[in-house]
Scaffold this motif. Structure first.
Motif, mmCIF file in Angstrom:
data_model
loop_
_atom_site.group_PDB
_atom_site.id
_atom_site.type_symbol
_atom_site.label_atom_id
_atom_site.label_comp_id
_atom_site.label_asym_id
_atom_site.label_seq_id
_atom_site.Cartn_x
_atom_site.Cartn_y
_atom_site.Cartn_z
ATOM 1 N N ASP A 1 0.883 -1.175 -0.015
ATOM 2 C CA ASP A 1 0.093 -0.022 -0.021
ATOM 3 C C ASP A 1 0.814 1.222 0.146
ATOM 4 O OD1 ASP A 1 -2.010 2.290 0.884
ATOM 5 O OD2 ASP A 1 -3.516 0.491 1.069
ATOM 6 N N THR B 1 -6.687 4.458 -1.959
ATOM 7 C CA THR B 1 -6.685 3.191 -2.006
ATOM 8 C C THR B 1 -7.687 2.476 -2.788
ATOM 9 O OG1 THR B 1 -5.739 3.321 0.034
ATOM 10 C CG2 THR B 1 -7.000 1.191 -0.269
ATOM 11 N N ASP C 1 1.939 2.490 4.289
ATOM 12 C CA ASP C 1 0.843 3.828 4.174
ATOM 13 C C ASP C 1 0.701 4.580 5.365
ATOM 14 O OD1 ASP C 1 -0.789 5.505 2.180
ATOM 15 O OD2 ASP C 1 -2.336 4.709 3.695
ATOM 16 N N ASP D 1 -1.012 0.477 -4.728
ATOM 17 C CA ASP D 1 -2.075 1.117 -5.311
ATOM 18 C C ASP D 1 -2.126 2.860 -5.659
ATOM 19 O OD1 ASP D 1 -1.603 1.536 -2.556
ATOM 20 O OD2 ASP D 1 -3.768 1.484 -1.934
ATOM 21 N N HIS D 2 -1.016 3.346 -5.082
ATOM 22 C CA HIS D 2 -0.684 4.853 -5.397
ATOM 23 C C HIS D 2 0.526 5.208 -4.735
ATOM 24 C CE1 HIS D 2 -2.085 4.871 -0.995
ATOM 25 N NE2 HIS D 2 -3.238 4.257 -1.252
ATOM 26 N N HIS E 1 -1.729 10.953 0.241
ATOM 27 C CA HIS E 1 -0.997 10.362 -0.965
ATOM 28 C C HIS E 1 -0.575 11.176 -2.040
ATOM 29 C CE1 HIS E 1 -4.494 6.833 0.097
ATOM 30 N NE2 HIS E 1 -3.534 7.268 1.183
#
Ligand SMILES: O=P(O)(O)O[C@H]1O[C@H](CO)[C@@H](O)[C@H]1O
Ligand SMILES: [Mn+2]
Ligand SMILES: [Mn+2]
Length: 404
Positions: A10, A100, A305, A346-347, A358
């Protein structure tokens, strides 16, 4: 037939997406900036780690090459020392979100083709009608917060007032989230969950992706700490995902960590949710060991994350990457001859970027297993990741993302 282990690291982005500037994230690079900070000695923390970022196993799977393909720069220390073992590429998200849910849905084949609602960075952040309805329906004495905030900072700031007044702390971020922090004992965990269920319904007209329960414990003297009892209330995916297609084909699925929440528990199979990256990886490998042919283990490792990216903690993030790297041999040993492991993200969440949110980035795609030949996959779409899984599991699938 064979199994697939799909692991989402993540927030482990590998460089700014082509449209990063539209998100205020020009030049963001989670992995590259961590590697550069470590090379400068800025990734040192006594008792935790020191020196250059050491990810020999991930580098050997093509992580550095994927980052180089994404940005044109090889992160310091991430060049493979020999031939790459597997296929590597970099993937770009099409949905206009860096959250996410958008990332995972698109990986699973359902790009978000609408705009999530967001709350503005004003005070109040929430529409007064929404706040009024929440207070009335849940019988609250009011709410605290009502702003953009970092979750750990806001419980330090407002935790004592929350315990004194019984008003839950409601906050948000640039993501499409309505977060509610409340004390597990003083407010009550079940009461917090019930409150979030009300908030979920009230947030639907605002197209909010997730309502999140953020329980915490502690007191003013010793400080407040979030617990592992976080619960996400997501809207279900807007179309059929990889998981729905597996369910329709009668295939076994195990969802590890946040995956169940992210897909609103639809077609997520058996869900296991231990705390922390290490426990989730252990659970994923245990699930794979017992998984029948044709099945999928889908795991999210969220600690990168929540604990390090949002906290802008470079040494912590570097150490977490190194801990994952050290377990790559264990992952490889767990793969049967026909199995495929996919490692992606995911990012981004660049811990050197301003703010605490993010970052809009490309993500790595590492595909490996006993039968995967070394291949440069080049630039992929997020949806190619799910397609690779589906193709490996012999589900009918059209489009790109071919492994060889
Ligand atoms: O600061 P905390 O509470 O960890 O919040 C973070 O967690 C949310 C959900 O991932 C994000 O939107 C971000 O705001
Ligand atoms: Mn994420
Ligand atoms: Mn996050």
């Amino acid at each position: 037939m064979s199994r697939v282990l799909l692991i989402v690291l993540d927030s482990v982005g590998i460089g700014a997406a082509p449209d990063a500037a539209d998100f205020g994230d020009a030049g963001a690079d989670t992995l590259g900036h961590i590697a550069e900070a470590c090379a400068r000695g800025d990734g040192d923390r006594a008792g935790l780690r020191a020196g250059a970022l050491r990810l020999p196993h991930l580098a050997g799977l093509g992580l550095g090459l994927a980052a180089e393909a994404a940005t044109g720069r090889m992160p310091p220390g991430l060049a493979p020392s020999g031939p790459v073992e597997g296929a590597w590429g970099h993937a770009v998200e099409s949905a206009r979100g860096k959250d996410t849910v958008s990332g995972h849905w698109e990986i699973a084949g359902v790009p978000v083709d609408f705009s999530w609602g967001n709350f503005p960075a004003t005070r109040p952040a929430f529409p007064p009608a929404l706040t009024r309805a929440l207070i009335a329906e849940a019988g609250l004495p009011g709410i605290l917060g009502d702003c953009h905030a970092s979750g750990t900072a806001i419980i330090e700031e407002l935790g004592a007032e929350h315990v004194r007044t019984g008003r839950p702390i409601c906050y948000t971020s640039v993501d499409s989230v309505f977060q509610i922090a409340a004390h597990e004992e003083a407010f009550g965990l079940e009461r917090l969950y019930a409150l979030c269920a009300v908030a979920r319904r009230l947030c639907d007209p605002y197209r909010i992706g997730r309502v999140i329960a953020r329980p915490f414990t502690g007191d003013e003297a010793s400080g407040f700490t979030r617990t592992a009892n976080r619960r996400d209330y997501a809207v279900p995916p807007a179309g059929d995902t990889l998981l729905d297609r597996l369910a329709a084909a009668g295939r076994p699925v195990v969802s590890v960590g946040k995956i169940g929440d992210i897909f609103a528990h639809r077609a997520t199979g058996r869900e296991v949710k231990p705390g922390g990256n290490d426990a989730c990886l252990t659970a994923a490998l245990a699930a794979l060991a017992g998984m029948a042919e044709g099945g999928l283990v889908f795991a999210n490792l969220v600690e990168f994350d929540t604990e390090y990216g949002h906290r802008r903690d470079v040494p912590g993030y570097a150490a977490a990457l190194e801990r994952f790297d050290a377990r790559v041999p264990e992952i490889r040993a767990a793969l049967a001859p026909d199995d495929l492991c996919l490692v992606t993200a995911d990012h981004g969440n660049d811990p050197t970027a301003p703010g605490t949110d993010h970052t809009r980035e490309q993500v790595p795609v590492l595909a490996f297993g006993p039968g995967v030949p070394p291949t440069a996959l080049g630039r992929l779409a997020f949806a190619d990741i799910g397609r690779m899984a589906e193709r490996h599991l012999s589900l009918a699938v059209a489009g790109g993302g071919r492994l060889a």
